[in-house]
Design a protein around this motif. Structure first.
Motif, PDB file in Angstrom:
ATOM      1  N   TYR A   6       1.394   9.620  -2.824  1.00 23.46           N
ATOM      2  CA  TYR A   6       1.303   8.954  -4.128  1.00 23.46           C
ATOM      3  C   TYR A   6      -0.038   8.236  -4.211  1.00 23.46           C
ATOM      4  O   TYR A   6      -0.377   7.443  -3.334  1.00 23.46           O
TER       5      TYR A   6
ATOM      6  N   ALA B  10      10.116  12.824   2.138  1.00 20.23           N
ATOM      7  CA  ALA B  10       9.391  11.572   2.372  1.00 20.23           C
ATOM      8  C   ALA B  10       8.093  11.780   3.153  1.00 20.23           C
ATOM      9  O   ALA B  10       7.069  11.147   2.865  1.00 20.23           O
ATOM     10  N   LYS B  11       8.117  12.657   4.137  1.00 20.18           N
ATOM     11  CA  LYS B  11       6.953  12.818   5.009  1.00 20.18           C
ATOM     12  C   LYS B  11       5.848  13.653   4.379  1.00 20.18           C
ATOM     13  O   LYS B  11       4.711  13.639   4.855  1.00 20.18           O
TER      14      LYS B  11
ATOM     15  N   SER C  59       8.109  21.369  -0.864  1.00 22.64           N
ATOM     16  CA  SER C  59       8.184  20.198   0.021  1.00 22.64           C
ATOM     17  C   SER C  59       6.921  19.345   0.048  1.00 22.64           C
ATOM     18  O   SER C  59       6.992  18.136   0.305  1.00 22.64           O
TER      19      SER C  59
ATOM     20  N   THR D 131       5.279  13.847   0.791  1.00 20.24           N
ATOM     21  CA  THR D 131       4.994  13.455  -0.589  1.00 20.24           C
ATOM     22  C   THR D 131       4.034  12.280  -0.587  1.00 20.24           C
ATOM     23  O   THR D 131       4.324  11.229  -0.016  1.00 20.24           O
TER      24      THR D 131
ATOM     25  N   GLN E 204      10.437  11.265  -2.844  1.00 20.62           N
ATOM     26  CA  GLN E 204      10.454  10.628  -1.527  1.00 20.62           C
ATOM     27  C   GLN E 204      11.801  10.808  -0.853  1.00 20.62           C
ATOM     28  O   GLN E 204      11.888  10.959   0.371  1.00 20.62           O
ATOM     29  N   GLU E 205      12.851  10.789  -1.662  1.00 20.28           N
ATOM     30  CA  GLU E 205      14.203  10.974  -1.114  1.00 20.28           C
ATOM     31  C   GLU E 205      14.358  12.363  -0.515  1.00 20.28           C
ATOM     32  O   GLU E 205      15.041  12.550   0.501  1.00 20.28           O
ATOM     33  N   ARG E 206      13.710  13.360  -1.107  1.00 19.12           N
ATOM     34  CA  ARG E 206      13.832  14.736  -0.620  1.00 19.12           C
ATOM     35  C   ARG E 206      12.806  15.048   0.457  1.00 19.12           C
ATOM     36  O   ARG E 206      13.119  15.705   1.457  1.00 19.12           O
TER      37      ARG E 206
ATOM     38  N   ASN F  24       8.386   9.336  -8.195  1.00 11.46           N
ATOM     39  CA  ASN F  24       8.057   9.152  -6.782  1.00 11.46           C
ATOM     40  C   ASN F  24       9.288   8.945  -5.892  1.00 11.46           C
ATOM     41  O   ASN F  24       9.436   9.638  -4.883  1.00 11.46           O
ATOM     42  N   PRO F  25      10.202   8.020  -6.222  1.00 11.65           N
ATOM     43  CA  PRO F  25      11.365   7.843  -5.332  1.00 11.65           C
ATOM     44  C   PRO F  25      12.266   9.074  -5.264  1.00 11.65           C
ATOM     45  O   PRO F  25      12.906   9.311  -4.238  1.00 11.65           O
TER      46      PRO F  25
END
Length: 258
Positions: free
Chosen positions: A200, A195-196, A168, A198, A191-193, A187-188
């Motif tokens: 970059y 977001a808080k 995570s 990850t 971020q989808e899995r 990255n996206p």
């Protein structure tokens, strides 16, 4: 402290109290000797209290098999270090750090196997198809009947991560002058899995920055033009490695920078 070869991998233990363990996987064509090709970067991280376990590998088309073997070798080495009490205590957080293809292997490991990872640092993610990843592969005429692709393919890798990746906390790093980096597409997905958790980062440098070796230049009694050149080269290499080292250590242990 020096590098030790243990069960087919390379280990570098810090002199100070160990804060965590790092499983390092390098790029496709430099991963056979990570203790040499990534020496400066890995030793700088180790000096701040992190045990480095770097597992070398030979690149093949079967990236599933490479990931499985890398994880097995890492776990064997980790068990031996615990048995010998080399790590100092029973529990330590485990992080994965990958460069280029090494990122893909960590993503596969985190998607297919139940591993205990406090987080992964993915540097210069590369997920090209075989024809583009292999030098001159796009210029070689291959009979379509014998056309080959990595397993998993780039598309399969993205789907695998999107549906199954379980680590995570992640730090994604790309370099400004890296023309083969594909972090922007990874990255996206993460971020989808997550977001808080990850992050970059874009840093100065290029795809080879993690392989940079620190130049130790000792000037003589008289400062010569050669000394000026040596200092210039040292400064240039350090300028690229320092931001990378700082971001990695800040993410690993934010309290140390307060």
């Amino acid at each position: 402290m020096t590098w030790q070869e243990i069960s087919g991998g390379w280990v570098y233990l810090p002199r100070k109290k160990i804060l965590g363990v790092i499983h390092f996987l390098g790029g496709a064509f430099v991963a056979t000797a990570p203790q040499l090709s990534y020496r400066s970067f890995l030793e700088q991280i180790a000096q701040e209290g992190y045990a480095i376990i770097a597992t070398p590998f030979l690149n093949t088309f079967n990236h599933f098999a490479i990931a499985r073997e890398a994880l097995s070798r890492f776990e064997t080495i980790l068990e031996r270090l615990h048995r010998s009490n080399s790590l100092g205590r029973s529990y330590l957080p485990i992080y994965g750090i990958g460069h280029s293809m090494g990122c893909k292997l960590h993503l596969i490991i985190g998607s297919l196997f139940e591993v205990k990872r406090t987080g992964n640092i993915l540097i210069s993610f590369n997920n090209y198809p075989a024809k583009k990843a292999i030098p001159f592969g796009d210029k070689i005429q291959i009979n379509p009947a014998f056309d080959v692709e990595f397993s998993p393919s780039p598309e399969e890798t993205n789907q695998l991560v999107a549906e199954n990746y379980l680590v995570s906390r992640n730090l994604l790093i790309r370099f400004r002058n890296d023309t083969i980096d594909q972090t922007i597409s990874l990255n996206p997905v993460l971020q989808e899995r997550f977001a808080k958790t990850t992050a970059y980062k874009t840093l100065p440098g290029n795809h080879l920055t993690p392989l940079g070796q620190e130049v130790k230049w000792q000037t003589g009694d008289v400062f010569t033009p050669f000394d000026a050149l040596g200092q210039f080269l040292k400064q240039g290499i350090s300028n690229d490695l320092f931001p990378l080292r700082r971001e990695v250590l800040l993410w690993l242990n934010p309290i140390a920078f307060i």
